[in-house]
Design a protein around this motif. Structure first.
Motif, PDB file in Angstrom:
ATOM      1  N   PRO A 126     -28.639 -77.534  21.480  1.00  0.00           N
ATOM      2  CA  PRO A 126     -28.315 -76.579  22.552  1.00  0.00           C
ATOM      3  C   PRO A 126     -26.821 -76.407  22.753  1.00  0.00           C
ATOM      4  O   PRO A 126     -26.365 -75.321  23.111  1.00  0.00           O
ATOM      5  CB  PRO A 126     -28.977 -77.211  23.779  1.00  0.00           C
ATOM      6  N   GLU A 127     -26.044 -77.485  22.514  1.00  0.00           N
ATOM      7  CA  GLU A 127     -24.601 -77.381  22.694  1.00  0.00           C
ATOM      8  C   GLU A 127     -23.957 -76.398  21.731  1.00  0.00           C
ATOM      9  O   GLU A 127     -22.840 -75.906  21.964  1.00  0.00           O
ATOM     10  CB  GLU A 127     -23.947 -78.765  22.539  1.00  0.00           C
ATOM     11  N   ASP A 128     -24.660 -76.093  20.609  1.00  0.00           N
ATOM     12  CA  ASP A 128     -24.150 -75.125  19.637  1.00  0.00           C
ATOM     13  C   ASP A 128     -24.940 -73.818  19.654  1.00  0.00           C
ATOM     14  O   ASP A 128     -24.768 -72.966  18.776  1.00  0.00           O
ATOM     15  CB  ASP A 128     -24.190 -75.718  18.223  1.00  0.00           C
ATOM     16  N   GLY A 129     -25.862 -73.679  20.622  1.00  0.00           N
ATOM     17  CA  GLY A 129     -26.644 -72.449  20.696  1.00  0.00           C
ATOM     18  C   GLY A 129     -27.676 -72.307  19.607  1.00  0.00           C
ATOM     19  O   GLY A 129     -27.946 -71.190  19.157  1.00  0.00           O
ATOM     20  N   VAL A 130     -28.259 -73.429  19.165  1.00  0.00           N
ATOM     21  CA  VAL A 130     -29.295 -73.395  18.134  1.00  0.00           C
ATOM     22  C   VAL A 130     -30.567 -74.010  18.710  1.00  0.00           C
ATOM     23  O   VAL A 130     -30.586 -75.195  19.057  1.00  0.00           O
ATOM     24  CB  VAL A 130     -28.869 -74.166  16.868  1.00  0.00           C
ATOM     25  N   TYR A 131     -31.640 -73.204  18.793  1.00  0.00           N
ATOM     26  CA  TYR A 131     -32.882 -73.652  19.410  1.00  0.00           C
ATOM     27  C   TYR A 131     -34.069 -73.461  18.463  1.00  0.00           C
ATOM     28  O   TYR A 131     -34.134 -72.495  17.716  1.00  0.00           O
ATOM     29  CB  TYR A 131     -33.151 -72.863  20.696  1.00  0.00           C
ATOM     30  N   GLY A 132     -34.998 -74.401  18.528  1.00  0.00           N
ATOM     31  CA  GLY A 132     -36.268 -74.265  17.822  1.00  0.00           C
ATOM     32  C   GLY A 132     -36.201 -74.105  16.323  1.00  0.00           C
ATOM     33  O   GLY A 132     -36.896 -73.247  15.777  1.00  0.00           O
ATOM     34  N   PRO A 133     -35.387 -74.896  15.584  1.00  0.00           N
ATOM     35  CA  PRO A 133     -35.397 -74.755  14.124  1.00  0.00           C
ATOM     36  C   PRO A 133     -36.780 -75.097  13.565  1.00  0.00           C
ATOM     37  O   PRO A 133     -37.409 -76.060  13.993  1.00  0.00           O
ATOM     38  CB  PRO A 133     -34.328 -75.763  13.666  1.00  0.00           C
ATOM     39  N   ALA A 134     -37.239 -74.294  12.601  1.00  0.00           N
ATOM     40  CA  ALA A 134     -38.606 -74.485  12.095  1.00  0.00           C
ATOM     41  C   ALA A 134     -38.742 -73.875  10.710  1.00  0.00           C
ATOM     42  O   ALA A 134     -37.830 -73.216  10.204  1.00  0.00           O
ATOM     43  CB  ALA A 134     -39.609 -73.834  13.055  1.00  0.00           C
ATOM     44  N   ASN A 135     -39.922 -74.127  10.094  1.00  0.00           N
ATOM     45  CA  ASN A 135     -40.297 -73.505   8.807  1.00  0.00           C
ATOM     46  C   ASN A 135     -39.277 -73.765   7.705  1.00  0.00           C
ATOM     47  O   ASN A 135     -38.791 -72.857   7.040  1.00  0.00           O
ATOM     48  CB  ASN A 135     -40.509 -72.000   8.978  1.00  0.00           C
ATOM     49  N   LEU A 136     -38.974 -75.038   7.485  1.00  0.00           N
ATOM     50  CA  LEU A 136     -38.024 -75.402   6.431  1.00  0.00           C
ATOM     51  C   LEU A 136     -38.606 -75.168   5.043  1.00  0.00           C
ATOM     52  O   LEU A 136     -39.780 -75.436   4.795  1.00  0.00           O
ATOM     53  CB  LEU A 136     -37.659 -76.887   6.547  1.00  0.00           C
ATOM     54  N   SER A 137     -37.768 -74.693   4.137  1.00  0.00           N
ATOM     55  CA  SER A 137     -38.093 -74.718   2.712  1.00  0.00           C
ATOM     56  C   SER A 137     -36.817 -75.104   1.971  1.00  0.00           C
ATOM     57  O   SER A 137     -35.711 -74.957   2.498  1.00  0.00           O
ATOM     58  CB  SER A 137     -38.617 -73.364   2.223  1.00  0.00           C
ATOM     59  N   PHE A 138     -36.967 -75.636   0.764  1.00  0.00           N
ATOM     60  CA  PHE A 138     -35.832 -76.157   0.006  1.00  0.00           C
ATOM     61  C   PHE A 138     -35.624 -75.321  -1.247  1.00  0.00           C
ATOM     62  O   PHE A 138     -36.592 -74.915  -1.892  1.00  0.00           O
ATOM     63  CB  PHE A 138     -36.088 -77.612  -0.400  1.00  0.00           C
ATOM     64  N   LEU A 139     -34.376 -75.078  -1.602  1.00  0.00           N
ATOM     65  CA  LEU A 139     -34.100 -74.330  -2.824  1.00  0.00           C
ATOM     66  C   LEU A 139     -32.753 -74.761  -3.396  1.00  0.00           C
ATOM     67  O   LEU A 139     -31.846 -75.138  -2.646  1.00  0.00           O
ATOM     68  CB  LEU A 139     -34.107 -72.826  -2.559  1.00  0.00           C
ATOM     69  N   PRO A 140     -32.634 -74.711  -4.733  1.00  0.00           N
ATOM     70  CA  PRO A 140     -31.368 -75.083  -5.364  1.00  0.00           C
ATOM     71  C   PRO A 140     -30.409 -73.903  -5.383  1.00  0.00           C
ATOM     72  O   PRO A 140     -30.810 -72.747  -5.240  1.00  0.00           O
ATOM     73  CB  PRO A 140     -31.787 -75.461  -6.788  1.00  0.00           C
ATOM     74  N   SER A 141     -29.112 -74.193  -5.583  1.00  0.00           N
ATOM     75  CA  SER A 141     -28.140 -73.124  -5.808  1.00  0.00           C
ATOM     76  C   SER A 141     -28.443 -72.492  -7.168  1.00  0.00           C
ATOM     77  O   SER A 141     -29.132 -73.082  -8.002  1.00  0.00           O
ATOM     78  CB  SER A 141     -26.725 -73.696  -5.785  1.00  0.00           C
ATOM     79  N   PRO A 142     -27.937 -71.284  -7.421  1.00  0.00           N
ATOM     80  CA  PRO A 142     -28.236 -70.619  -8.699  1.00  0.00           C
ATOM     81  C   PRO A 142     -27.894 -71.452  -9.930  1.00  0.00           C
ATOM     82  O   PRO A 142     -28.580 -71.343 -10.956  1.00  0.00           O
ATOM     83  CB  PRO A 142     -27.373 -69.350  -8.625  1.00  0.00           C
ATOM     84  N   ASP A 143     -26.842 -72.287  -9.861  1.00  0.00           N
ATOM     85  CA  ASP A 143     -26.497 -73.088 -11.039  1.00  0.00           C
ATOM     86  C   ASP A 143     -27.126 -74.474 -11.013  1.00  0.00           C
ATOM     87  O   ASP A 143     -26.886 -75.300 -11.896  1.00  0.00           O
ATOM     88  CB  ASP A 143     -24.976 -73.191 -11.198  1.00  0.00           C
ATOM     89  N   GLY A 144     -27.941 -74.765  -9.995  1.00  0.00           N
ATOM     90  CA  GLY A 144     -28.674 -76.025  -9.937  1.00  0.00           C
ATOM     91  C   GLY A 144     -27.868 -77.239  -9.531  1.00  0.00           C
ATOM     92  O   GLY A 144     -28.375 -78.357  -9.587  1.00  0.00           O
ATOM     93  N   THR A 145     -26.630 -77.046  -9.073  1.00  0.00           N
ATOM     94  CA  THR A 145     -25.784 -78.194  -8.725  1.00  0.00           C
ATOM     95  C   THR A 145     -25.853 -78.558  -7.253  1.00  0.00           C
ATOM     96  O   THR A 145     -25.359 -79.612  -6.853  1.00  0.00           O
ATOM     97  CB  THR A 145     -24.320 -77.916  -9.088  1.00  0.00           C
TER      98      THR A 145
END
Length: 263
Positions: A184-203
């Motif tokens: 809340p101190e940064d104005g971010v509420y209710g983070p949800a629905n995470l998914s993971f992905l690599p950068s285009p070069d895989g690093t």
């Protein structure tokens, strides 16, 4: 990238996930059956054995009737061809609530993960996480197995009248604190629905998630929920270190290997 508007499913394609404003978008599913035409939630696209599948939850207008559905497209390009309904995935014999489906392969076997209720809602419900092996991308091969049930105060909104807390499978360990939570101190509420992905070069590795810029219940809540991307790290035990959700005005470098997208 997939997204829904409660009554349609859209698919985006881009080579620069940080520049979704210039990506190509297509409406890929509009339900026609009244039993699954409402409250479409959390579509997830997967390529399985050369075909494209989108898993999502939907109901008949009563959210207590949420079930998991899957549509299939045999085109090599998911932006081409047509998605067709394969049917509902019967997550349990009593057709209890099922949402947020996600699939993965392990040692040649396909598995489905989802959030569901152990029993039909009466006065309250308990969101649990289940897993089952799949016979094919639209059919379960085994009964559901409970992975996790709310136990800690941070993941519960009530305590059962008898105080009982069901155990979860011993091969899974739960963090005693949330690994990614609102700020809340940064104005971010209710983070949800995470998914993971690599950068285009895989690093590098990133999380793609949704969050709001206002507290729940405030005017403008629905309009403020949007997709967000940020880089993650790894700890000494090889576990992902997700960090904290950053304010929307924080400048971040693009993922390594990103190239401009040409529509």
């Amino acid at each position: 990238y997939t997204h829904e508007t409660n009554e349609q499913i859209y698919l985006w394609v881009t080579t620069d996930i940080t520049d979704m404003a210039h990506s190509t978008c297509k409406e890929v599913w509009v339900p026609k059956d009244p039993s699954n035409s409402h409250n479409l939630w959390n579509p997830e696209i997967r390529n399985i054995n050369g075909k494209w599948y989108i898993y999502f939850a939907a109901d008949d207008g009563n959210t207590d009737n949420h079930q998991i559905y899957v549509i299939e497209n045999d085109s090599p390009d998911p932006m081409q061809g047509e998605f067709r309904m394969k049917g509902a995935i019967m997550a349990n014999p009593d057709w209890n609530w099922g949402i947020h489906p996600s699939t993965f392969e392990h040692k040649g076997e396909l598995y489905l993960l989802w959030s569901g209720w152990p029993n039909r809602r009466i006065g309250s419900e308990t969101q649990c996480i289940y897993i089952a092996r799949m016979e094919n991308p639209w059919t379960l091969a085994t009964e559901r197995v409970l992975i996790s049930k709310p136990e800690y105060e941070w993941e519960r909104q009530w305590v059962n009248p008898d105080g009982g807390r069901t155990a979860y499978p011993a091969s899974w360990k739960k963090s005693p604190v949330p690994v990614f939570q609102q700020r809340p101190e940064d104005g971010v509420y209710g983070p949800a629905n995470l998914s993971f992905l690599p950068s285009p070069d895989g690093t590098e590795w990133y999380i793609l998630y949704q969050a709001r810029s206002v507290p729940s219940g405030n005017t403008g809540e629905s309009e403020s929920r949007n997709p967000r991307l940020q880089k993650i790290g790894w700890d000494a035990d090889g576990m992902p270190d997700l960090g904290v959700p950053l304010p929307v005005n924080t400048p971040l470098p693009k993922p390594s290997g990103t190239v401009p997208f040409t529509p």
